[in-house]
Write a protein that holds these residues in place. Structure first.
Motif, short mmCIF file in Angstrom:
data_model
loop_
_atom_site.label_atom_id
_atom_site.label_comp_id
_atom_site.label_asym_id
_atom_site.label_seq_id
_atom_site.Cartn_x
_atom_site.Cartn_y
_atom_site.Cartn_z
N PHE A 1 -9.11 -0.15 -4.23
CA PHE A 1 -8.50 -0.70 -3.02
C PHE A 1 -9.57 -0.83 -1.92
CE2 PHE A 1 -6.18 -0.62 0.91
CZ PHE A 1 -4.92 -1.14 0.65
N SER B 1 2.75 1.68 -3.22
CA SER B 1 1.88 2.03 -4.35
C SER B 1 1.52 3.51 -4.34
CB SER B 1 0.60 1.20 -4.31
OG SER B 1 0.88 -0.17 -4.42
N SER C 1 -10.05 7.17 0.77
CA SER C 1 -10.40 7.48 -0.61
C SER C 1 -11.12 8.82 -0.70
CB SER C 1 -11.29 6.37 -1.19
OG SER C 1 -10.61 5.14 -1.20
N GLY D 1 -5.00 -1.27 -7.27
CA GLY D 1 -5.81 -1.14 -6.07
C GLY D 1 -6.63 -2.37 -5.75
N ARG E 1 -3.72 1.74 -12.41
CA ARG E 1 -3.81 2.06 -10.98
C ARG E 1 -5.03 1.40 -10.34
NH1 ARG E 1 -0.20 3.33 -7.73
NH2 ARG E 1 -1.33 4.97 -6.65
N GLY F 1 0.81 -1.22 0.00
CA GLY F 1 0.00 0.00 0.00
C GLY F 1 0.84 1.27 0.00
N TYR G 1 -6.79 4.30 -7.66
CA TYR G 1 -6.17 3.25 -6.84
C TYR G 1 -6.95 3.07 -5.53
CZ TYR G 1 -2.84 0.90 -3.81
OH TYR G 1 -2.24 0.02 -2.92
N MET G 2 -7.21 4.17 -4.85
CA MET G 2 -7.84 4.08 -3.54
C MET G 2 -9.27 3.57 -3.61
SD MET G 2 -5.49 4.95 -1.42
CE MET G 2 -6.49 5.07 0.04
#
Length: 397
Positions: free
Chosen positions: A55, A22, A353, A106, A102, A19, A51-52
């Motif tokens: 994720f 990244s 996020s 995630g 991305r 994490g 990504y977030m």
């Protein structure tokens, strides 16, 4: 590998470090990526949001998958897929392809963090679990410090695409380390089916638990007081402090020193201090740091070291309290540790996020607004923890 092997903490910390690597490794390259891909600063910032968002969604499922297939299978598969997603980013011909890469990163980047927590609780209880969790955080804490430094060096030496090739290699190495050194900690007879009705009931029990949600949200808001600075690092360091793309270590190295010291103290006091006392002391330290940060931002011009020192104190208190808060939440559901860890991570990353997409761009315009953001998030974390304490019979019981 025996459960007490010194390799265990290292492998779990390295898996959780996906994490931070990244997020932090490519922060110094925002300008270079925008220039080559013809993207605006907002479009580059959205690579972090992409990504977030995925994720946050997928951490809700990593634990359930690990409860069904076992810990090792999920961790190895996640590391391999992360390496492949990193290659998509490295070869992206446009900003849209970078968003896709991305987002794929995630989807698998949270497996190590989620399943690693479940592994610790599979193996140990009480003070032993707190010690191992603190040791993992101590090693893990190095990642945010070295990631932007590595990113800056790779950017200077070979361009921004080299950063994602590095992340691909990192994922591949993690797959090998997991296969070689991590034992399977979930016996076959303790695994759970992936039946949708049973899963829905389990998720409803966990996410419907007021105590679990309060503890998880409190930990998330506490972390966000520091995470705000991680996301705002390019503005905080380069615009406000006047540093270069290779000087991100001025924020991350001191912050991680504080984090490592807090984790070391958490490990040392495990079994000697009650976990609730550990959390209260850690949050008191964070409150002192947030107040100092507001005073520095109000009374002094931005500069080193005074603009960074309160952040160091904040990460010290955060790392002292975080292992205990994490374990308090997971102990509520001992038969579904993987799924509970997923829900915990989902709540935390979901809030992260939101910050990535909304609050960080609104607050990074000055050191004072960033300091106010830190204080605000800590206040929300304190409210959540106090509310949990009232339900549980007191913070120091």
């Amino acid at each position: 590998m025996p459960a007490t092997s010194p390799w265990l903490a290292f492998v779990l910390a390295a898996l959780a470090a996906i994490g931070p690597f990244s997020i932090d490794t490519y922060l110094p390259a925002f300008g270079a990526m925008g220039a080559e891909l013809g993207a605006t600063p907002l479009e580059i910032q959205q690579t972090l949001t992409a990504y977030m968002a995925t994720f946050a969604f997928m951490v809700l499922w990593h634990g359930a998958l690990a409860d069904h297939f076992g810990r090792r299978h999920v961790l190895i598969a996640g590391s391999v897929l992360f390496a492949l997603a990193s290659l998509v980013c490295a070869l992206a011909p446009s900003i849209e392809w970078l968003w896709v890469g991305r987002a794929l990163q995630g989807m698998v980047g949270g497996a190590g963090m989620v399943v690693g927590r479940a592994v610790i609780r599979d193996l140990f209880d009480g003070a032993h679990a707190q010690r191992l969790m603190s040791r993992v955080m101590l090693i893990f804490g190095v990642a945010p410090a070295i990631a932007p430094i590595i990113g800056g060096l790779l950017l200077a030496a070979a361009g921004w695409r080299a950063i994602f090739f590095f992340l691909a290699c990192f994922g591949a190495v993690l797959a090998v380390l997991t296969w070689r050194f991590l034992p399977e900690t979930l016996l076959a007879e303790h695994r759970h089916p992936l039946h949708p009705v049973l899963l829905a009931r389990a998720y409803r029990r966990v996410l419907g638990s007021g105590a679990f949600v309060l503890l998880s949200a409190a930990a998330a808001f506490n972390f966000n007081g520091f995470f705000l600075y991680v996301l705002s690092a390019p503005a905080f360091l380069m615009q406000h402090l006047g540093l270069g793309a290779q000087e991100f270590g001025w924020l991350f190295v001191p912050a991680v020193v504080g984090m490592s010291a807090g984790s070391a103290l958490s490990e040392r006091v495990a079994g000697r201090w009650h976990v609730r006392r550990t959390v209260v002391i850690g949050m008191t330290i964070m409150a002192s740091a947030a107040l100092a940060n507001l005073l520095v931002a109000t009374l002094l011009p931005p500069g080193l070291p005074w603009s960074v020192l309160p952040i160091v104190l904040y990460t010290f208190g955060m790392a002292l309290s975080m292992p205990s808060m994490t374990l308090l939440a997971l102990e509520l559901f001992p038969s579904h540790r993987g799924l509970a860890s997923s829900c915990q991570s989902f709540l935390q990353v979901g809030i992260n996020s939101t910050i990535a997409g909304v609050f960080a761009p609104l607050l990074w315009h000055s050191p004072l607004t960033l300091a106010a953001g830190m204080a605000g998030f800590l206040t929300l974390g304190g409210i959540g923890f106090v509310a949990w304490c009232r339900r549980a019979g007191g913070c120091l019981r």
